[in-house]
Structure formats: C-alpha cells, structure tokens
Design a protein around this motif. Structure first.
Motif, PDB file in Angstrom:
ATOM      1  N   PHE A  61       0.819  -1.217   0.000  1.00 29.17           N
ATOM      2  CA  PHE A  61       0.000   0.000   0.000  1.00 29.17           C
ATOM      3  C   PHE A  61       0.852   1.265   0.000  1.00 29.17           C
ATOM      4  N   PHE A  62       2.059   1.191   0.547  1.00 33.12           N
ATOM      5  CA  PHE A  62       2.915   2.372   0.641  1.00 33.12           C
ATOM      6  C   PHE A  62       3.407   2.848  -0.726  1.00 33.12           C
ATOM      7  N   PHE A  63       3.170   2.056  -1.757  1.00 34.27           N
ATOM      8  CA  PHE A  63       3.591   2.430  -3.102  1.00 34.27           C
ATOM      9  C   PHE A  63       2.413   2.624  -4.059  1.00 34.27           C
ATOM     10  N   THR A  64       1.209   2.346  -3.580  1.00 37.77           N
ATOM     11  CA  THR A  64       0.067   2.368  -4.497  1.00 37.77           C
ATOM     12  C   THR A  64      -1.166   3.088  -3.959  1.00 37.77           C
ATOM     13  N   HIS A  65      -1.359   3.113  -2.646  1.00 43.33           N
ATOM     14  CA  HIS A  65      -2.557   3.691  -2.038  1.00 43.33           C
ATOM     15  C   HIS A  65      -2.233   5.029  -1.365  1.00 43.33           C
ATOM     16  N   ASP A  66      -3.210   5.919  -1.316  1.00 46.18           N
ATOM     17  CA  ASP A  66      -3.081   7.122  -0.490  1.00 46.18           C
ATOM     18  C   ASP A  66      -3.262   6.697   0.965  1.00 46.18           C
ATOM     19  N   ILE A  67      -2.255   6.956   1.784  1.00 50.40           N
ATOM     20  CA  ILE A  67      -2.254   6.484   3.165  1.00 50.40           C
ATOM     21  C   ILE A  67      -2.383   7.671   4.116  1.00 50.40           C
ATOM     22  N   TYR A  68      -3.303   7.539   5.076  1.00 53.58           N
ATOM     23  CA  TYR A  68      -3.504   8.566   6.093  1.00 53.58           C
ATOM     24  C   TYR A  68      -3.058   7.989   7.439  1.00 53.58           C
ATOM     25  N   ARG A 117     -12.161  15.470  14.179  1.00 55.47           N
ATOM     26  CA  ARG A 117     -11.935  16.436  13.103  1.00 55.47           C
ATOM     27  C   ARG A 117     -11.049  15.846  12.000  1.00 55.47           C
ATOM     28  N   ILE A 118     -10.045  15.079  12.391  1.00 56.49           N
ATOM     29  CA  ILE A 118      -9.180  14.446  11.404  1.00 56.49           C
ATOM     30  C   ILE A 118      -9.948  13.435  10.568  1.00 56.49           C
ATOM     31  N   ILE A 119     -10.740  12.636  11.214  1.00 53.77           N
ATOM     32  CA  ILE A 119     -11.542  11.625  10.500  1.00 53.77           C
ATOM     33  C   ILE A 119     -12.501  12.299   9.526  1.00 53.77           C
ATOM     34  N   GLU A 120     -13.068  13.421   9.931  1.00 53.17           N
ATOM     35  CA  GLU A 120     -13.980  14.173   9.050  1.00 53.17           C
ATOM     36  C   GLU A 120     -13.226  14.690   7.838  1.00 53.17           C
ATOM     37  N   LYS A 121     -11.977  15.130   8.029  1.00 56.33           N
ATOM     38  CA  LYS A 121     -11.181  15.612   6.897  1.00 56.33           C
ATOM     39  C   LYS A 121     -10.908  14.490   5.910  1.00 56.33           C
ATOM     40  N   ILE A 122     -10.593  13.313   6.425  1.00 60.73           N
ATOM     41  CA  ILE A 122     -10.351  12.171   5.542  1.00 60.73           C
ATOM     42  C   ILE A 122     -11.641  11.811   4.791  1.00 60.73           C
ATOM     43  N   LYS A 123     -12.743  11.859   5.509  1.00 61.29           N
ATOM     44  CA  LYS A 123     -14.043  11.548   4.896  1.00 61.29           C
ATOM     45  C   LYS A 123     -14.350  12.502   3.757  1.00 61.29           C
ATOM     46  N   ASN A 124     -13.957  13.765   3.912  1.00 58.16           N
ATOM     47  CA  ASN A 124     -14.224  14.787   2.901  1.00 58.16           C
ATOM     48  C   ASN A 124     -13.137  14.868   1.845  1.00 58.16           C
ATOM     49  N   GLY A 125     -12.154  13.985   1.929  1.00 51.29           N
ATOM     50  CA  GLY A 125     -11.130  13.914   0.894  1.00 51.29           C
ATOM     51  C   GLY A 125      -9.977  14.896   1.041  1.00 51.29           C
TER      52      GLY A 125
END
Length: 296
Positions: A203-210, A287-295
């Motif tokens: 995933f570290f080379f293919t996915h956007d990781i949060y 708040r962080i989870i909401e930011k990830i949810k909103n992209g």
C-alpha cells in the motif's frame, strides 16, 4: 484516483482509556521482577525492552514468551471507543495498525475465535502479511496481535529482524525465504502489473495512506526505512509511484516536532496540523476523520 488505506497508532485508544503506554512499561517491569527505578531517560523503547528482558532473564531465567504473553493479556483489557467506529465507517477497506489489541475487530463484531491470521504467509515472529478479516475490512496488525503473543514487536533484535524481512520483500526479493511463493522486488512487480497486495507494505507504493494517532519516533526504524526507500524510488525514478502519504499531528506540538516534520518533508510525506484543545483527544481525532471523509 488512488485507493485509500489507513495507518492507525495507539493514541486513538488514549482518547478514552486511562491505561497508558507508561503504565504498560511499569507493569512489565513489575511482572519481570526488576527494579522500577531503572533509568528510562533517552532510551528508545526497543532498547529499554532489551534491558528489561535481559535483566529479568539473568536474574530469574524469565522467558521472553512470558513477557509477551503478559503484554498480550494487558491489551485484552482495552475497549473500543467511538473513534474505532468512525474509522470503520469511513469505508476504507485496509486498516493498518501498530496496536496489538482487537478493538477494531470487536467494533466490527468479529468473534475472538475468528480473529485468526488470514495472511498468505503464516508468520510466527514478524508481521508482513498478517491481517484479520472482518465483513468489510482487513485489519493489518503490523506490530503483531494479542492473539499470537510471539508476533508482538518489542525489542531491538526483533525490530532489526523485521527490517531485514521488509527489505527482502521490497528491495531484494524473497527467493528461497518462503515455501509458498517467491516475491520479486516490488519495483519489478509494479512495472509488470503483478502486485497482489499480500503484504501491507504494498500500500505504501500504491494507495493514499492517512496516518493517525502514531507518534512515529525515529525508533520506528522499519517505517522510516520504508519512507526513505520510497522517497529514493521517486527521486531516482526507479519505478512509478504516484500515491500520497499524509501524516496528521497536533498543532500545539509543532515546535518540538520540527526535526521530525523536516524528515517527513524530505521523504515526501505530507503533514497536516490539527488543533488539539487541552487534552481533548476525542474532538481532535473526530476532526481528522472528518477531513479524511471529505477527501482533504
């Protein structure tokens, strides 16, 4: 658009639990029957753990398996909180965690007896392939799981061995290491379109990781090596890597974390500061989870 993955650290448990990492260390010292006054200052935990284990081994012939079983028993006391539900509700299939506890599995109503390793390679010491499968998620316990105490990553020796296993999987290839399959270097697999996602490392080379709730001190040498290797691949154009890695941190700790933020920057890891009011971690993570949810 890249798929997403999460890397979750222990601090999400601290939003509600009163049992801290320091409590675990003190409890481990007591269980190992060594002096609680042992100097902990400036000692990275993997080295401190080696001191605890070796001192107890010499004085009481304590086996390492006993210490790991103790730690596993302590993590069983942890209970899920609201954050585990919010994270699962993001709908992101692959959740990597450094936590040994089964809070995500409990939240997803996965029975303890079904929390078995579904990884392609069945590991007894390391955690390149280890995950639990729920109805909608894969929970990758990259530092081990309480279900198999021997996999819990603690000491410097185990961290070093882990890094060796990771480097083989990523850079050198694994010919002759695993009975079931030989893995070519990851660059070759990506170029050939032959990446099977049997390890969380892919995933570290293919996915956007949060990355959430993870301190990521430099003692996490296996993860910092992965950041560095990925950064070199991009800088030297060895093979195509187009994903993002995003690290969230409390704004209030920005000044004392500048050395780490600089290293994130040079290694191509984006950093996003979020306000932390007092020690109200629940709101901070919401708040962080909401930011990830909103992209974000």
């Amino acid at each position: 658009m890249n798929k997403k993955a999460l890397l979750i650290g222990n601090d999400i448990n601290n939003a509600t639990e009163s049992y801290s990492w320091n409590d675990l260390i003190l409890g481990l010292m007591e269980y190992a029957k060594i002096d609680k006054k042992i100097n902990q200052i400036n000692k990275p935990f993997p080295m401190l753990y080696e001191e605890i284990y070796l001192s107890s081994r010499r004085a009481h012939s304590t086996s390492e398996s006993r210490l790991k079983k103790y730690i596993a028993s302590m993590t069983r006391k942890l209970s899920p909180n609201k954050l585990h539900s919010l994270i699962l509700d993001l709908g992101i299939e692959n959740i990597m965690t450094t936590n040994y506890d089964l809070s995500f599995e409990k939240t997803a109503n996965l029975d303890f007896l079904k929390c078995i390793n579904k990884g392609f390679i069945k590991e007894s010491s390391y955690n390149l392939f280890r995950f639990h499968k729920t109805l909608n998620h894969k929970i990758w316990h990259i530092h081990g799981s309480q279900t198999v105490p021997s996999t819990i990553t603690l000491g410097y020796e185990q961290y070093s061995g882990y890094l060796q296993q990771m480097r083989n999987y990523v850079a050198s290839g694994t010919k002759g290491i695993y009975k079931k399959k030989d893995f070519l270097p990851i660059g070759k697999r990506i170029k050939d379109g032959n990446l099977s996602y049997e390890s969380w490392i892919d995933f570290f080379f293919t996915h956007d990781i949060y990355i959430i709730g993870l301190n990521l001190d430099f003692v996490e040498m296996h993860l910092w090596w992965l950041f560095t290797y990925r950064a070199r691949v991009i800088a030297e154009k060895r093979f195509p890597v187009n994903n993002r890695i995003v690290y969230f941190y409390p704004k209030k700790y920005e000044k004392v974390s500048i050395h780490k933020l600089e290293m994130f920057n040079v290694n191509g890891v984006e950093t996003i500061a979020e306000r932390l009011q007092g020690n109200f971690k629940m709101g901070y993570y919401e708040r962080i989870i909401e930011k990830i949810k909103n992209g974000i």
